[in-house]
Design a protein around this motif. Structure first.
Motif, PDB file in Angstrom:
ATOM      1  N   SER A  53       2.377   5.376  11.513  1.00  0.00           N
ATOM      2  CA  SER A  53       1.269   4.507  10.988  1.00  0.00           C
ATOM      3  C   SER A  53       1.362   3.049  11.159  1.00  0.00           C
ATOM      4  CB  SER A  53       1.058   4.825   9.429  1.00  0.00           C
ATOM      5  OG  SER A  53       0.766   6.185   9.400  1.00  0.00           O
ATOM      6  N   LYS A  54       0.198   2.387  11.406  1.00  0.00           N
ATOM      7  CA  LYS A  54       0.433   0.735  11.267  1.00  0.00           C
ATOM      8  C   LYS A  54       0.144   0.240  10.092  1.00  0.00           C
ATOM      9  CE  LYS A  54      -1.382   1.063  16.448  1.00  0.00           C
ATOM     10  NZ  LYS A  54      -2.021   0.526  16.959  1.00  0.00           N
ATOM     11  N   LYS A  57      -6.409   2.686  -3.879  1.00  0.00           N
ATOM     12  CA  LYS A  57      -5.919   1.412  -3.772  1.00  0.00           C
ATOM     13  C   LYS A  57      -4.983   1.402  -2.397  1.00  0.00           C
ATOM     14  CE  LYS A  57      -4.057  -2.683  -6.016  1.00  0.00           C
ATOM     15  NZ  LYS A  57      -4.986  -3.573  -5.483  1.00  0.00           N
ATOM     16  N   ALA A  58      -4.117   2.601  -2.228  1.00  0.00           N
ATOM     17  CA  ALA A  58      -3.560   2.593  -0.866  1.00  0.00           C
ATOM     18  C   ALA A  58      -4.263   2.740   0.187  1.00  0.00           C
ATOM     19  CB  ALA A  58      -2.479   3.865  -1.199  1.00  0.00           C
ATOM     20  N   GLN A 113      -7.095   1.639   1.085  1.00  0.00           N
ATOM     21  CA  GLN A 113      -7.680   0.365   1.505  1.00  0.00           C
ATOM     22  C   GLN A 113      -6.840  -0.281   2.795  1.00  0.00           C
ATOM     23  OE1 GLN A 113     -10.780  -0.208   0.051  1.00  0.00           O
ATOM     24  NE2 GLN A 113     -10.057   1.363  -1.241  1.00  0.00           N
ATOM     25  N   ASP A 114      -5.428   0.036   2.846  1.00  0.00           N
ATOM     26  CA  ASP A 114      -4.793  -0.617   3.741  1.00  0.00           C
ATOM     27  C   ASP A 114      -4.273   0.451   4.696  1.00  0.00           C
ATOM     28  OD1 ASP A 114      -5.067  -3.199   3.110  1.00  0.00           O
ATOM     29  OD2 ASP A 114      -3.652  -3.155   1.662  1.00  0.00           O
ATOM     30  N   ILE A 115      -4.185   1.735   4.262  1.00  0.00           N
ATOM     31  CA  ILE A 115      -3.632   2.722   5.199  1.00  0.00           C
ATOM     32  C   ILE A 115      -4.605   3.744   5.548  1.00  0.00           C
ATOM     33  CG2 ILE A 115      -2.035   4.862   5.004  1.00  0.00           C
ATOM     34  CD1 ILE A 115      -0.675   3.239   2.829  1.00  0.00           C
ATOM     35  N   ALA A 136       0.777  -1.188   0.022  1.00  0.00           N
ATOM     36  CA  ALA A 136      -0.123   0.072   0.022  1.00  0.00           C
ATOM     37  C   ALA A 136       1.015   1.450  -0.197  1.00  0.00           C
ATOM     38  CB  ALA A 136      -1.085   0.043   1.422  1.00  0.00           C
ATOM     39  N   TRP A 137       2.083   1.223   0.869  1.00  0.00           N
ATOM     40  CA  TRP A 137       2.898   2.446   0.804  1.00  0.00           C
ATOM     41  C   TRP A 137       3.575   2.683  -0.507  1.00  0.00           C
ATOM     42  CZ3 TRP A 137       2.799   6.295   4.051  1.00  0.00           C
ATOM     43  CH2 TRP A 137       2.182   6.045   5.329  1.00  0.00           C
ATOM     44  N   TYR A 173       1.962   1.992  -3.375  1.00  0.00           N
ATOM     45  CA  TYR A 173       1.059   2.545  -4.245  1.00  0.00           C
ATOM     46  C   TYR A 173       0.935   4.154  -3.807  1.00  0.00           C
ATOM     47  CZ  TYR A 173      -0.718  -2.222  -5.618  1.00  0.00           C
ATOM     48  OH  TYR A 173      -0.712  -3.420  -6.111  1.00  0.00           O
TER      49      TYR A 173
END
Length: 105
Positions: free
Chosen positions: A104-105, A48-49, A51-53, A2-3, A5
């Motif tokens: 960030s996690k 897209k990023a 979605q997880d960040i 994600a990072w 992207y």
């Protein structure tokens, strides 16, 4: 992933701001097409990023990469000023982007 992207999305943001300037108010077709391609890819990759960040972190990093990259492009390509305070605050923004990544996690 994600990072990755998110970073690429930020680079496409630099692309669309650069194309925007060169499009001459959308009268230059080549740069206008470049603008729309870059903005589309930038938003798709940002989507897209995030979605997880977390959205706040993702958006802040995305705009930060775009802002820093656009200022650097302006300094290099358009001979915009690069005085001490301008560079100081750009480095502050870079430090903030790195800080958001670290916490960030």
């Amino acid at each position: 992933m994600a990072w990755f992207y998110l970073i690429i999305a930020g680079l496409f943001e630099v692309g669309f701001t650069s194309c925007l300037k060169l499009s001459d108010n959308f009268t230059n077709v080549k740069w206008s097409i470049g603008f729309f391609v870059c903005i589309t890819l930038s938003f798709l990759l940002l989507n897209k990023a995030i979605q997880d960040i977390p959205i706040g972190t993702g958006y802040a990093v995305w705009t930060g990469i775009g802002a820093v990259g656009t200022v650097i492009m302006g300094i290099i390509l358009y001979k915009e000023p690069s005085d001490f305070w301008r560079l100081f605050f750009i480095f502050t923004l870079i430090a903030s982007i790195i800080g958001l990544k670290v916490v960030s996690k």
